[in-house]
Design a protein around this motif. Structure first.
Motif, mmCIF file in Angstrom:
data_model
loop_
_atom_site.group_PDB
_atom_site.id
_atom_site.type_symbol
_atom_site.label_atom_id
_atom_site.label_comp_id
_atom_site.label_asym_id
_atom_site.label_seq_id
_atom_site.Cartn_x
_atom_site.Cartn_y
_atom_site.Cartn_z
ATOM 1 N N ILE A 74 1.055 -1.149 -0.057
ATOM 2 C CA ILE A 74 0.169 -0.034 0.006
ATOM 3 C C ILE A 74 0.877 1.112 -0.037
ATOM 4 O O ILE A 74 2.060 1.303 0.582
ATOM 5 C CB ILE A 74 -1.020 -0.168 1.159
ATOM 6 C CG1 ILE A 74 -1.885 -1.221 1.244
ATOM 7 C CG2 ILE A 74 -1.765 1.422 1.410
ATOM 8 C CD1 ILE A 74 -2.783 -1.334 0.096
ATOM 9 N N LEU A 75 0.448 2.298 -0.555
ATOM 10 C CA LEU A 75 1.265 3.475 -0.898
ATOM 11 C C LEU A 75 0.245 4.597 -0.193
ATOM 12 O O LEU A 75 -0.852 4.707 -0.927
ATOM 13 C CB LEU A 75 1.699 3.686 -2.348
ATOM 14 C CG LEU A 75 2.315 5.011 -2.523
ATOM 15 C CD1 LEU A 75 3.346 5.283 -1.733
ATOM 16 C CD2 LEU A 75 2.635 4.992 -4.092
ATOM 17 N N THR A 76 0.583 5.338 0.543
ATOM 18 C CA THR A 76 -0.080 6.526 0.952
ATOM 19 C C THR A 76 0.465 7.952 0.315
ATOM 20 O O THR A 76 2.009 8.006 0.479
ATOM 21 C CB THR A 76 -0.130 6.798 2.612
ATOM 22 O OG1 THR A 76 -0.611 5.338 3.051
ATOM 23 C CG2 THR A 76 -0.897 7.867 2.857
ATOM 24 N N VAL A 77 -0.073 8.799 -0.152
ATOM 25 C CA VAL A 77 0.569 10.125 -0.536
ATOM 26 C C VAL A 77 -0.111 11.291 0.112
ATOM 27 O O VAL A 77 -1.478 11.307 -0.042
ATOM 28 C CB VAL A 77 0.280 9.947 -2.037
ATOM 29 C CG1 VAL A 77 1.029 11.395 -2.785
ATOM 30 C CG2 VAL A 77 0.929 8.809 -3.115
ATOM 31 N N ILE A 78 0.881 12.216 0.660
ATOM 32 C CA ILE A 78 0.141 13.385 1.083
ATOM 33 C C ILE A 78 0.705 14.652 0.051
ATOM 34 O O ILE A 78 2.130 14.464 0.111
ATOM 35 C CB ILE A 78 0.218 13.529 2.488
ATOM 36 C CG1 ILE A 78 -0.322 12.273 3.542
ATOM 37 C CG2 ILE A 78 0.038 15.107 3.083
ATOM 38 C CD1 ILE A 78 0.169 12.624 4.780
ATOM 39 N N ASP A 79 -0.111 15.410 -0.217
ATOM 40 C CA ASP A 79 0.446 16.337 -1.098
ATOM 41 C C ASP A 79 0.262 17.750 -0.354
ATOM 42 O O ASP A 79 -0.878 18.401 -0.293
ATOM 43 C CB ASP A 79 -0.287 16.469 -2.549
ATOM 44 C CG ASP A 79 0.297 17.556 -3.422
ATOM 45 O OD1 ASP A 79 0.983 18.443 -3.063
ATOM 46 O OD2 ASP A 79 -0.362 17.822 -4.591
ATOM 47 N N GLY A 208 4.476 -1.557 7.947
ATOM 48 C CA GLY A 208 5.542 -1.828 7.038
ATOM 49 C C GLY A 208 4.967 -1.122 5.737
ATOM 50 O O GLY A 208 5.502 -1.958 4.610
ATOM 51 N N SER A 209 4.153 -0.133 5.426
ATOM 52 C CA SER A 209 3.844 0.323 4.201
ATOM 53 C C SER A 209 4.578 1.649 3.852
ATOM 54 O O SER A 209 5.107 2.149 4.673
ATOM 55 C CB SER A 209 2.270 0.556 3.969
ATOM 56 O OG SER A 209 1.969 1.341 4.604
ATOM 57 N N LEU A 210 4.431 2.226 2.680
ATOM 58 C CA LEU A 210 5.161 3.545 2.468
ATOM 59 C C LEU A 210 4.369 4.514 2.546
ATOM 60 O O LEU A 210 3.351 4.638 1.734
ATOM 61 C CB LEU A 210 5.791 3.269 0.968
ATOM 62 C CG LEU A 210 7.046 4.101 0.595
ATOM 63 C CD1 LEU A 210 7.949 4.055 1.533
ATOM 64 C CD2 LEU A 210 7.406 4.248 -0.691
ATOM 65 N N LEU A 211 4.665 5.630 3.021
ATOM 66 C CA LEU A 211 4.259 7.068 2.945
ATOM 67 C C LEU A 211 5.023 7.983 2.402
ATOM 68 O O LEU A 211 6.392 8.063 2.589
ATOM 69 C CB LEU A 211 3.759 7.472 4.389
ATOM 70 C CG LEU A 211 3.619 8.743 4.679
ATOM 71 C CD1 LEU A 211 2.146 9.261 4.213
ATOM 72 C CD2 LEU A 211 3.420 9.279 6.313
#
Length: 229
Positions: A74-79, A208-211
């Motif tokens: 899973i990938l989390t993106v905050i802009d 253990g996912s990427l942010l």
């Protein structure tokens, strides 16, 4: 059909989908298209609003470099180039081509008011930190159910543990607050979420996912090794 096409396109991009026309174990040489753009367009068609293509591409570059070291894909993106009134956090399943959650998120109080304009890795700065993080363990603290983060980029966010930069819920991070004040409330540097969504978000991305936290910062964009092709 769209979901199947998206999945194949993304697998081609990350280099694990073999081309049946080539000998066994050879990989399809994608040279005529930009697979990230195709994936982005397909995600837009399927899910609606996404971060800008520039931000999405940067996030995917880092995800591609780190994915083998992640327990969760899973990938989390905050802009943080968007105002705090916008739903500027996306939790994405890249392999399935799905947006799992889209929410507003607060930035640090010394990073700016409506817009996050400055960033820091320094303890007690009360600013947000940019870059890639790996999500870690959950705990129950001052803000209830929360998620620890480990910064992966030296000089930009590697003080996250020391600074207690975590994902948590907060009443000041709700859209109703933004409607009454003109912006979300601000944290001490944590990416704070609406209380009604925080537990759901944490359970999607914990362990253990990427942010990836993006902001308009020339120093980060020039020096981050994870966003360089």
């Amino acid at each position: 059909m769209l979901s199947q096409t998206l999945a194949i396109t993304f697998l081609l991009f990350i280099g694990i989908f073999p081309n049946p026309d080539f000998k066994e174990n050879s990989l399809y040489p994608v040279t005529s298209i930009n697979p990230v753009s195709v994936t982005y367009d397909a995600l837009i068609a399927k899910n609606g609003v996404l971060p800008s293509e520039e931000v999405f591409n940067l996030a995917i570059q880092g995800w591609d470099k780190m994915k083998d070291n992640l327990k969760s894909k899973i990938l989390t993106v905050i802009d943080f180039s968007l105002p705090s009134t916008a739903k500027r956090m996306w939790i994405i399943d890249p392999e399935k081509g799905e947006i799992l959650l889209n929410s507003v998120v607060s930035h640090g109080r010394n990073s700016g008011d409506l817009m996050a304009k400055t960033f820091s890795n320094i303890p007690e700065s009360f600013k947000s930190s940019l870059g890639f993080y790996k999500t870690a363990e959950t705990y129950s603290g001052k803000h209830g159910y929360s998620l620890r983060l480990d910064g992966l980029e030296k000089g930009f966010n590697d003080q996250a543990r020391n600074r207690a930069i975590v994902i948590h819920g907060a009443d000041y991070a709700k859209e109703d607050f933004a409607k009454s004040v003109g912006r979300l409330g601000r944290s001490l540097g944590c990416p704070a979420l609406p209380t009604e969504l925080s537990a759901q978000a944490i359970d999607l991305i914990k362990d253990g996912s990427l942010l990836f936290i993006f902001g308009k910062d020339d120093n980060y964009l020039a020096k981050s090794s994870l966003i360089k092709a």
